[in-house]
Design a protein around this motif. Structure first.
Motif, mmCIF file in Angstrom:
data_model
loop_
_atom_site.group_PDB
_atom_site.id
_atom_site.type_symbol
_atom_site.label_atom_id
_atom_site.label_comp_id
_atom_site.label_asym_id
_atom_site.label_seq_id
_atom_site.Cartn_x
_atom_site.Cartn_y
_atom_site.Cartn_z
ATOM 1 N N PRO A 43 0.799 -1.240 0.000
ATOM 2 C CA PRO A 43 0.000 0.000 0.000
ATOM 3 C C PRO A 43 0.823 1.277 0.000
ATOM 4 C CG PRO A 43 -0.929 -1.579 1.540
ATOM 5 C CD PRO A 43 0.394 -2.160 1.083
ATOM 6 N N LYS A 44 2.070 1.216 0.445
ATOM 7 C CA LYS A 44 2.889 2.429 0.442
ATOM 8 C C LYS A 44 3.159 2.926 -0.982
ATOM 9 C CE LYS A 44 7.408 0.086 0.669
ATOM 10 N NZ LYS A 44 8.580 -0.203 1.539
ATOM 11 N N HIS A 45 2.902 2.065 -1.980
ATOM 12 C CA HIS A 45 3.111 2.445 -3.382
ATOM 13 C C HIS A 45 1.811 2.825 -4.095
ATOM 14 C CE1 HIS A 45 7.206 1.169 -2.994
ATOM 15 N NE2 HIS A 45 6.906 -0.106 -2.844
ATOM 16 N N PHE A 46 0.683 2.757 -3.425
ATOM 17 C CA PHE A 46 -0.599 3.003 -4.093
ATOM 18 C C PHE A 46 -0.646 4.382 -4.743
ATOM 19 C CE2 PHE A 46 -3.476 -0.137 -1.538
ATOM 20 C CZ PHE A 46 -2.758 -1.193 -2.060
ATOM 21 N N ASP A 47 -0.148 5.399 -4.059
ATOM 22 C CA ASP A 47 -0.187 6.752 -4.615
ATOM 23 C C ASP A 47 0.742 6.885 -5.816
ATOM 24 O OD1 ASP A 47 -2.082 7.655 -2.821
ATOM 25 O OD2 ASP A 47 -0.614 8.471 -1.414
ATOM 26 N N LYS A 48 2.005 6.532 -5.636
ATOM 27 C CA LYS A 48 3.005 6.753 -6.673
ATOM 28 C C LYS A 48 2.756 5.920 -7.919
ATOM 29 C CE LYS A 48 7.965 6.449 -7.616
ATOM 30 N NZ LYS A 48 9.297 6.085 -7.087
ATOM 31 N N LYS A 49 2.298 4.681 -7.739
ATOM 32 C CA LYS A 49 2.211 3.767 -8.870
ATOM 33 C C LYS A 49 0.792 3.566 -9.404
ATOM 34 C CE LYS A 49 6.426 1.347 -7.551
ATOM 35 N NZ LYS A 49 7.113 0.054 -7.311
ATOM 36 N N PHE A 50 -0.172 4.262 -8.793
ATOM 37 C CA PHE A 50 -1.539 4.166 -9.305
ATOM 38 C C PHE A 50 -2.292 5.494 -9.204
ATOM 39 C CE2 PHE A 50 -6.094 3.237 -8.300
ATOM 40 C CZ PHE A 50 -6.479 3.005 -9.600
ATOM 41 N N LYS A 51 -2.572 5.947 -8.019
ATOM 42 C CA LYS A 51 -3.456 7.101 -7.850
ATOM 43 C C LYS A 51 -2.905 8.365 -8.492
ATOM 44 C CE LYS A 51 -5.344 5.215 -3.549
ATOM 45 N NZ LYS A 51 -5.553 5.432 -2.095
ATOM 46 N N ASP A 52 -1.641 8.676 -8.232
ATOM 47 C CA ASP A 52 -1.062 9.901 -8.792
ATOM 48 C C ASP A 52 -0.958 9.831 -10.314
ATOM 49 O OD1 ASP A 52 -0.826 10.776 -6.203
ATOM 50 O OD2 ASP A 52 1.334 10.417 -6.049
ATOM 51 N N ILE A 53 -0.674 8.633 -10.826
ATOM 52 C CA ILE A 53 -0.483 8.466 -12.271
ATOM 53 C C ILE A 53 -1.770 8.776 -13.042
ATOM 54 C CG2 ILE A 53 -0.050 6.768 -14.098
ATOM 55 C CD1 ILE A 53 2.496 7.321 -12.738
ATOM 56 N N TYR A 54 -2.919 8.329 -12.521
ATOM 57 C CA TYR A 54 -4.175 8.419 -13.271
ATOM 58 C C TYR A 54 -5.146 9.459 -12.704
ATOM 59 C CZ TYR A 54 -2.392 3.912 -14.897
ATOM 60 O OH TYR A 54 -1.604 2.914 -15.408
ATOM 61 N N ARG A 55 -4.677 10.277 -11.775
ATOM 62 C CA ARG A 55 -5.562 11.203 -11.072
ATOM 63 C C ARG A 55 -6.321 12.130 -12.029
ATOM 64 N NH1 ARG A 55 -5.344 11.852 -5.869
ATOM 65 N NH2 ARG A 55 -3.172 11.139 -5.763
ATOM 66 N N LYS A 56 -5.669 12.617 -13.074
ATOM 67 C CA LYS A 56 -6.291 13.581 -13.979
ATOM 68 C C LYS A 56 -7.395 12.966 -14.832
ATOM 69 C CE LYS A 56 -2.235 16.601 -14.381
ATOM 70 N NZ LYS A 56 -1.241 17.189 -15.328
ATOM 71 N N LEU A 57 -7.403 11.654 -14.957
ATOM 72 C CA LEU A 57 -8.423 11.000 -15.782
ATOM 73 C C LEU A 57 -9.833 11.158 -15.201
ATOM 74 C CD1 LEU A 57 -6.678 7.691 -16.850
ATOM 75 C CD2 LEU A 57 -7.794 9.289 -18.404
ATOM 76 N N LYS A 58 -9.923 11.051 -13.883
ATOM 77 C CA LYS A 58 -11.225 11.165 -13.204
ATOM 78 C C LYS A 58 -12.242 10.186 -13.793
ATOM 79 C CE LYS A 58 -10.431 15.953 -11.878
ATOM 80 N NZ LYS A 58 -10.907 17.369 -11.938
ATOM 81 N N VAL A 59 -11.784 8.947 -14.010
ATOM 82 C CA VAL A 59 -12.617 7.868 -14.540
ATOM 83 C C VAL A 59 -12.582 6.726 -13.526
ATOM 84 C CG1 VAL A 59 -12.911 6.194 -16.417
ATOM 85 C CG2 VAL A 59 -12.104 8.508 -16.910
ATOM 86 N N PRO A 60 -13.711 6.075 -13.238
ATOM 87 C CA PRO A 60 -13.688 4.944 -12.306
ATOM 88 C C PRO A 60 -12.833 3.792 -12.842
ATOM 89 C CG PRO A 60 -15.938 5.702 -12.695
ATOM 90 C CD PRO A 60 -15.080 6.397 -13.697
ATOM 91 N N PHE A 61 -12.128 3.123 -11.939
ATOM 92 C CA PHE A 61 -11.361 1.930 -12.263
ATOM 93 C C PHE A 61 -12.035 0.719 -11.634
ATOM 94 C CE2 PHE A 61 -8.259 5.086 -13.211
ATOM 95 C CZ PHE A 61 -7.325 4.509 -14.061
ATOM 96 N N HIS A 62 -11.885 -0.432 -12.300
ATOM 97 C CA HIS A 62 -12.309 -1.713 -11.736
ATOM 98 C C HIS A 62 -11.161 -2.694 -11.952
ATOM 99 C CE1 HIS A 62 -16.380 -0.597 -10.756
ATOM 100 N NE2 HIS A 62 -16.574 -0.133 -11.967
ATOM 101 N N ALA A 63 -10.512 -3.094 -10.866
ATOM 102 C CA ALA A 63 -9.294 -3.897 -10.949
ATOM 103 C C ALA A 63 -9.535 -5.354 -10.589
ATOM 104 C CB ALA A 63 -8.235 -3.311 -10.015
#
Length: 237
Positions: free
Chosen positions: A72-92
């Motif tokens: 979880p310490k990588h959630f921001d850097k490797k997911f949330k920050d990368i796609y933040r501008k998209l503002k589209v729901p994800f389903h993983a």
């Protein structure tokens, strides 16, 4: 770490035109993406440019969403920050790397990854009602758990129940991480020689799932794990 191939597909869906007219559903699919590196950032920028013109409804993630261990310490850097501008729901769905930390439980419980009901296997529905049927249904499976026979009886009963409802939808999708068919040879000398090196097909999952998908009315199967784009022909219909 070697560069990871990020799979990006824009899909335009519809049942036969005579039934649906102009009704469509647009979404994206990415897989094995969570490095936090320059390649991921570059593709995220392309995704944003495409989305501004075509407006995806959501984005599917096919696993290995956070390298190397799903911490979880990588959630921001490797997911949330990368796609933040998209503002589209994800389903993983969970990949083998995601499961290395607490079997992916903390990822499943994080709303940003879009695990419906905070479950590692789930379904959701999109598109209009047409002719008494919803346009599309998406089933997420945890292929790593199935490979390891983790709570297998419950998973089989749940999947069979969901597949029994396939006739209620024009399109039925299933997505997970480990492919049951792959162009690759599993890390063998032959695979290296002919340029088809990768994990290869999971025959164990194929044995469990293939006939279920055929009998259960699945139209399209999406998976990741091997780091290159593959379009697989119909298998047994």
């Amino acid at each position: 770490m070697r560069a990871r191939l990020i799979l990006l597909i824009a899909l335009l869906l519809g049942a036969p035109a005579s039934v649906l007219g102009e009704k469509t559903l647009k979404f994206a699919v990415i897989g094995d993406s969570g490095t936090g590196g320059n390649h991921q950032e570059m593709i995220a920028a392309q995704m944003l440019a495409f989305h501004r013109n075509h407006s995806w409804k959501f984005i599917l993630m096919l696993g290995d969403n956070v390298y190397e261990d799903g911490d979880p310490k990588h959630f921001d850097k490797k997911f949330k920050d990368i796609y933040r501008k998209l503002k589209v729901p994800f389903h993983a769905t969970l990949g083998n790397h995601d499961r290395r930390t607490d079997r992916g439980r903390l990822q499943v419980e994080d709303d940003a990854f879009g695990y419906v009901g905070k479950q590692d296997e789930y379904e959701f529905y999109e598109g209009p009602q047409i002719g008494g049927k919803r346009l599309a249904r998406f089933l997420c499976l945890n292929s790593g758990a199935w490979k390891e026979q983790e709570d297998l009886s419950r998973r089989e009963k749940s999947l069979d129940k969901r597949l029994s409802k396939s006739p209620d939808y024009h399109w039925n999708f299933v997505y997970f991480h480990h492919p049951i068919y792959s162009f690759a040879h599993s890390k063998s000398p032959l695979g290296l020689l002919i340029g088809r090196w990768g994990h290869g097909s999971s025959r164990k999952l194929r044995k469990v799932w293939e006939q279920r998908f055929i009998d259960g009315g699945i139209d399209i199967v999406l998976s990741g794990h091997d780091h290159f784009y593959q379009k697989i022909r119909n298998q047994k219909g």
